[in-house]
Scaffold this motif. Structure first.
Motif, PDB file in Angstrom:
ATOM      1  N   TRP A 138       0.844  -1.213   0.000  1.00  0.00           N
ATOM      2  CA  TRP A 138       0.000   0.000   0.000  1.00  0.00           C
ATOM      3  C   TRP A 138       0.875   1.257   0.000  1.00  0.00           C
ATOM      4  O   TRP A 138       0.672   2.176  -0.779  1.00  0.00           O
ATOM      5  CB  TRP A 138      -0.913  -0.007   1.234  1.00  0.00           C
ATOM      6  N   GLY A 139       1.884   1.267   0.865  1.00  0.00           N
ATOM      7  CA  GLY A 139       2.781   2.416   0.972  1.00  0.00           C
ATOM      8  C   GLY A 139       3.529   2.667  -0.333  1.00  0.00           C
ATOM      9  O   GLY A 139       3.617   3.803  -0.826  1.00  0.00           O
ATOM     10  N   ALA A 140       4.023   1.592  -0.919  1.00  0.00           N
ATOM     11  CA  ALA A 140       4.770   1.727  -2.182  1.00  0.00           C
ATOM     12  C   ALA A 140       3.858   2.275  -3.272  1.00  0.00           C
ATOM     13  O   ALA A 140       4.234   3.167  -4.039  1.00  0.00           O
ATOM     14  CB  ALA A 140       5.326   0.355  -2.592  1.00  0.00           C
ATOM     15  N   ASN A 141       2.623   1.768  -3.302  1.00  0.00           N
ATOM     16  CA  ASN A 141       1.673   2.207  -4.324  1.00  0.00           C
ATOM     17  C   ASN A 141       1.395   3.708  -4.207  1.00  0.00           C
ATOM     18  O   ASN A 141       1.411   4.433  -5.202  1.00  0.00           O
ATOM     19  CB  ASN A 141       0.371   1.408  -4.165  1.00  0.00           C
ATOM     20  N   LEU A 142       1.197   4.170  -2.985  1.00  0.00           N
ATOM     21  CA  LEU A 142       0.919   5.598  -2.749  1.00  0.00           C
ATOM     22  C   LEU A 142       2.121   6.440  -3.185  1.00  0.00           C
ATOM     23  O   LEU A 142       1.971   7.434  -3.906  1.00  0.00           O
ATOM     24  CB  LEU A 142       0.631   5.826  -1.256  1.00  0.00           C
ATOM     25  N   TYR A 143       3.304   6.008  -2.804  1.00  0.00           N
ATOM     26  CA  TYR A 143       4.556   6.713  -3.151  1.00  0.00           C
ATOM     27  C   TYR A 143       4.679   6.838  -4.670  1.00  0.00           C
ATOM     28  O   TYR A 143       4.946   7.919  -5.207  1.00  0.00           O
ATOM     29  CB  TYR A 143       5.725   5.922  -2.564  1.00  0.00           C
ATOM     30  N   ILE A 144       4.424   5.740  -5.394  1.00  0.00           N
ATOM     31  CA  ILE A 144       4.543   5.727  -6.860  1.00  0.00           C
ATOM     32  C   ILE A 144       3.511   6.660  -7.494  1.00  0.00           C
ATOM     33  O   ILE A 144       3.829   7.481  -8.363  1.00  0.00           O
ATOM     34  CB  ILE A 144       4.363   4.287  -7.389  1.00  0.00           C
ATOM     35  N   LYS A 145       2.261   6.552  -7.015  1.00  0.00           N
ATOM     36  CA  LYS A 145       1.182   7.380  -7.587  1.00  0.00           C
ATOM     37  C   LYS A 145       1.493   8.868  -7.415  1.00  0.00           C
ATOM     38  O   LYS A 145       1.372   9.654  -8.353  1.00  0.00           O
ATOM     39  CB  LYS A 145      -0.144   7.044  -6.911  1.00  0.00           C
ATOM     40  N   VAL A 146       1.931   9.225  -6.199  1.00  0.00           N
ATOM     41  CA  VAL A 146       2.195  10.646  -5.900  1.00  0.00           C
ATOM     42  C   VAL A 146       3.395  11.144  -6.705  1.00  0.00           C
ATOM     43  O   VAL A 146       3.352  12.180  -7.358  1.00  0.00           O
ATOM     44  CB  VAL A 146       2.427  10.835  -4.377  1.00  0.00           C
ATOM     45  N   ILE A 150       0.812   8.794 -11.945  1.00  0.00           N
ATOM     46  CA  ILE A 150       0.145   7.844 -12.865  1.00  0.00           C
ATOM     47  C   ILE A 150      -1.307   7.647 -12.409  1.00  0.00           C
ATOM     48  O   ILE A 150      -1.557   7.409 -11.231  1.00  0.00           O
ATOM     49  CB  ILE A 150       0.869   6.482 -12.849  1.00  0.00           C
ATOM     50  N   LYS A 151      -2.240   7.769 -13.342  1.00  0.00           N
ATOM     51  CA  LYS A 151      -3.679   7.659 -13.006  1.00  0.00           C
ATOM     52  C   LYS A 151      -4.092   6.185 -12.994  1.00  0.00           C
ATOM     53  O   LYS A 151      -4.981   5.768 -13.745  1.00  0.00           O
ATOM     54  CB  LYS A 151      -4.507   8.420 -14.056  1.00  0.00           C
ATOM     55  N   VAL A 152      -3.409   5.385 -12.193  1.00  0.00           N
ATOM     56  CA  VAL A 152      -3.690   3.948 -12.086  1.00  0.00           C
ATOM     57  C   VAL A 152      -3.815   3.636 -10.597  1.00  0.00           C
ATOM     58  O   VAL A 152      -3.084   4.192  -9.787  1.00  0.00           O
ATOM     59  CB  VAL A 152      -2.542   3.138 -12.738  1.00  0.00           C
ATOM     60  N   ASN A 153      -4.730   2.742 -10.242  1.00  0.00           N
ATOM     61  CA  ASN A 153      -4.919   2.441  -8.825  1.00  0.00           C
ATOM     62  C   ASN A 153      -3.880   1.461  -8.286  1.00  0.00           C
ATOM     63  O   ASN A 153      -3.405   1.609  -7.163  1.00  0.00           O
ATOM     64  CB  ASN A 153      -6.332   1.883  -8.609  1.00  0.00           C
ATOM     65  N   ASP A 154      -3.561   0.434  -9.067  1.00  0.00           N
ATOM     66  CA  ASP A 154      -2.600  -0.576  -8.606  1.00  0.00           C
ATOM     67  C   ASP A 154      -1.323  -0.497  -9.444  1.00  0.00           C
ATOM     68  O   ASP A 154      -1.163  -1.225 -10.427  1.00  0.00           O
ATOM     69  CB  ASP A 154      -3.230  -1.974  -8.699  1.00  0.00           C
ATOM     70  N   CYS A 155      -0.400   0.358  -9.003  1.00  0.00           N
ATOM     71  CA  CYS A 155       0.842   0.580  -9.752  1.00  0.00           C
ATOM     72  C   CYS A 155       1.866  -0.533  -9.539  1.00  0.00           C
ATOM     73  O   CYS A 155       2.901  -0.567 -10.191  1.00  0.00           O
ATOM     74  CB  CYS A 155       1.472   1.910  -9.341  1.00  0.00           C
ATOM     75  N   LEU A 187       5.356   0.966 -16.671  1.00  0.00           N
ATOM     76  CA  LEU A 187       4.040   1.610 -16.507  1.00  0.00           C
ATOM     77  C   LEU A 187       4.158   3.121 -16.718  1.00  0.00           C
ATOM     78  O   LEU A 187       3.358   3.727 -17.437  1.00  0.00           O
ATOM     79  CB  LEU A 187       3.493   1.312 -15.107  1.00  0.00           C
ATOM     80  N   PHE A 188       5.189   3.720 -16.117  1.00  0.00           N
ATOM     81  CA  PHE A 188       5.390   5.175 -16.226  1.00  0.00           C
ATOM     82  C   PHE A 188       5.636   5.574 -17.677  1.00  0.00           C
ATOM     83  O   PHE A 188       5.034   6.534 -18.190  1.00  0.00           O
ATOM     84  CB  PHE A 188       6.562   5.603 -15.339  1.00  0.00           C
ATOM     85  N   LYS A 189       6.478   4.803 -18.383  1.00  0.00           N
ATOM     86  CA  LYS A 189       6.804   5.144 -19.777  1.00  0.00           C
ATOM     87  C   LYS A 189       5.585   4.957 -20.689  1.00  0.00           C
ATOM     88  O   LYS A 189       5.363   5.751 -21.599  1.00  0.00           O
ATOM     89  CB  LYS A 189       8.020   4.320 -20.237  1.00  0.00           C
ATOM     90  N   ALA A 190       4.756   3.950 -20.403  1.00  0.00           N
ATOM     91  CA  ALA A 190       3.516   3.770 -21.182  1.00  0.00           C
ATOM     92  C   ALA A 190       2.553   4.926 -20.898  1.00  0.00           C
ATOM     93  O   ALA A 190       1.907   5.457 -21.810  1.00  0.00           O
ATOM     94  CB  ALA A 190       2.863   2.442 -20.815  1.00  0.00           C
ATOM     95  N   PHE A 224      14.217   4.020  -4.703  1.00  0.00           N
ATOM     96  CA  PHE A 224      15.214   4.898  -5.320  1.00  0.00           C
ATOM     97  C   PHE A 224      14.961   5.013  -6.825  1.00  0.00           C
ATOM     98  O   PHE A 224      14.992   6.102  -7.399  1.00  0.00           O
ATOM     99  CB  PHE A 224      16.628   4.359  -5.069  1.00  0.00           C
ATOM    100  N   MET A 225      14.628   3.873  -7.452  1.00  0.00           N
ATOM    101  CA  MET A 225      14.432   3.864  -8.912  1.00  0.00           C
ATOM    102  C   MET A 225      13.260   4.757  -9.307  1.00  0.00           C
ATOM    103  O   MET A 225      13.322   5.499 -10.291  1.00  0.00           O
ATOM    104  CB  MET A 225      14.184   2.422  -9.384  1.00  0.00           C
ATOM    105  N   VAL A 226      12.177   4.712  -8.513  1.00  0.00           N
ATOM    106  CA  VAL A 226      10.994   5.533  -8.814  1.00  0.00           C
ATOM    107  C   VAL A 226      11.355   7.024  -8.715  1.00  0.00           C
ATOM    108  O   VAL A 226      10.979   7.825  -9.569  1.00  0.00           O
ATOM    109  CB  VAL A 226       9.825   5.165  -7.863  1.00  0.00           C
ATOM    110  N   LEU A 227      12.160   7.378  -7.699  1.00  0.00           N
ATOM    111  CA  LEU A 227      12.606   8.772  -7.555  1.00  0.00           C
ATOM    112  C   LEU A 227      13.456   9.168  -8.760  1.00  0.00           C
ATOM    113  O   LEU A 227      13.281  10.255  -9.337  1.00  0.00           O
ATOM    114  CB  LEU A 227      13.411   8.920  -6.264  1.00  0.00           C
TER     115      LEU A 227
END
Ligand code: GTP
Ligand code: MG
Length: 238
Positions: A138-146, A150-155, A187-190, A224-227
């Protein structure tokens, strides 16, 4: 055009035979399975090799160097593209992703370019995981979305179905994630290329056989990679 199911594996000998059976039972037209194994000490690759001798639609990519979930995924997608894939389904080998959803995911490609099996939309859920493990996801998903917007619920979903054009548009050779963050990088590049991304609800079932490969080092590298992806985007590099 073929439909490929691409499965990265590391020490999944208790799961891979059963998973391949389940997928083949779906009787999808012109379906191929590409298993990308990093020379698993538990002999996962041997099981797949034996199956591929009897069934030419089952392919083994045995990797001995440059290991990691990221590089395995990249090499798996490149292999599928080189073997004339029109559609590529990506899934885990630990039965957390139930093959029964594959026909529906492929069907949804008529309204989308990338379809995700999602735990985080109505009808989606995850079972059998500890509270801590669910909090981590859950935490990772929130971090990625913010961070990535990305307008996706399950990143975090590694259960995905791609039209060939999405993978063609993403320079696969230049994917840089070594670990599980390959899921977010693609996902981000798509998303940045404006492809239509659709989620369908799945029940994600925690693995019952084999061991998790997701430890603190992989998780930290993922954050780190997401950042890094965010910064590269801000700098206009992606
Ligand atoms: N080829 C390859 N596959 C890997 C590697 N690490 C993980 N995998 C595979 O990637 C998929 C996802 O890995 P998991 O360990 O299930 O990760 P997870 O789902 O986040 O963690 P769990 O809660 O244990 O299921 C599985 O099919 C693994 O076998 C790796 O280094 N190389
Ligand atoms: Mg898993």
């Amino acid at each position: 055009m073929k439909t490929f199911v691409m499965i990265p594996t590391y020490n999944e000998s208790e799961n891979i035979g059963n998973l391949i059976d389940e997928i083949l039972k779906l009787k999808i037209k012109d379906l191929h399975i590409a298993v990308v194994d990093d020379n698993s000490p538990d002999g996962t690759w041997k099981i797949v090799q034996d199956i591929s001798k009897k069934n030419k639609n089952v392919h083994l990519l045995l990797r001995k160097v440059n290991k990691g979930r990221g590089a395995a995924g990249r090499d798996g997608f490149i292999y599928c593209m080189k073997h004339d894939a029109g559609i590529v389904v990506e899934m885990d080998a630990d039965m957390s992703h139930n093959p029964k959803y594959i026909p529906k995911m492929i069907g949804e490609l008529k309204n989308a370019d990338l379809v995700l099996g999602s735990r985080r939309i109505e009808g989606g859920k995850e079972t059998g995981r500890s509270l801590l493990r669910r909090f981590v996801t859950w935490g990772a998903n929130l971090y990625i979305k913010v961070l990535l917007g990305i307008k996706v619920n399950d990143c975090n979903s590694g259960f995905r179905c791609f039209r060939r054009k999405v993978l063609e548009a993403i320079n696969l050779e230049r994917l840089e994630s070594k670990g599980p963050a390959i899921v977010q990088e693609i996902l981000f590049k798509a998303h940045l290329k404006g492809f239509r991304i659709k989620e369908i609800p799945i029940t994600f079932v925690n693995r019952t056989k084999g061991h998790s490969k997701l430890g603190i080092p992989q998780l930290a590298a993922g954050y780190f990679m997401v950042l890094k992806l965010r910064i590269e985007h801000l700098l206009g590099r992606i």
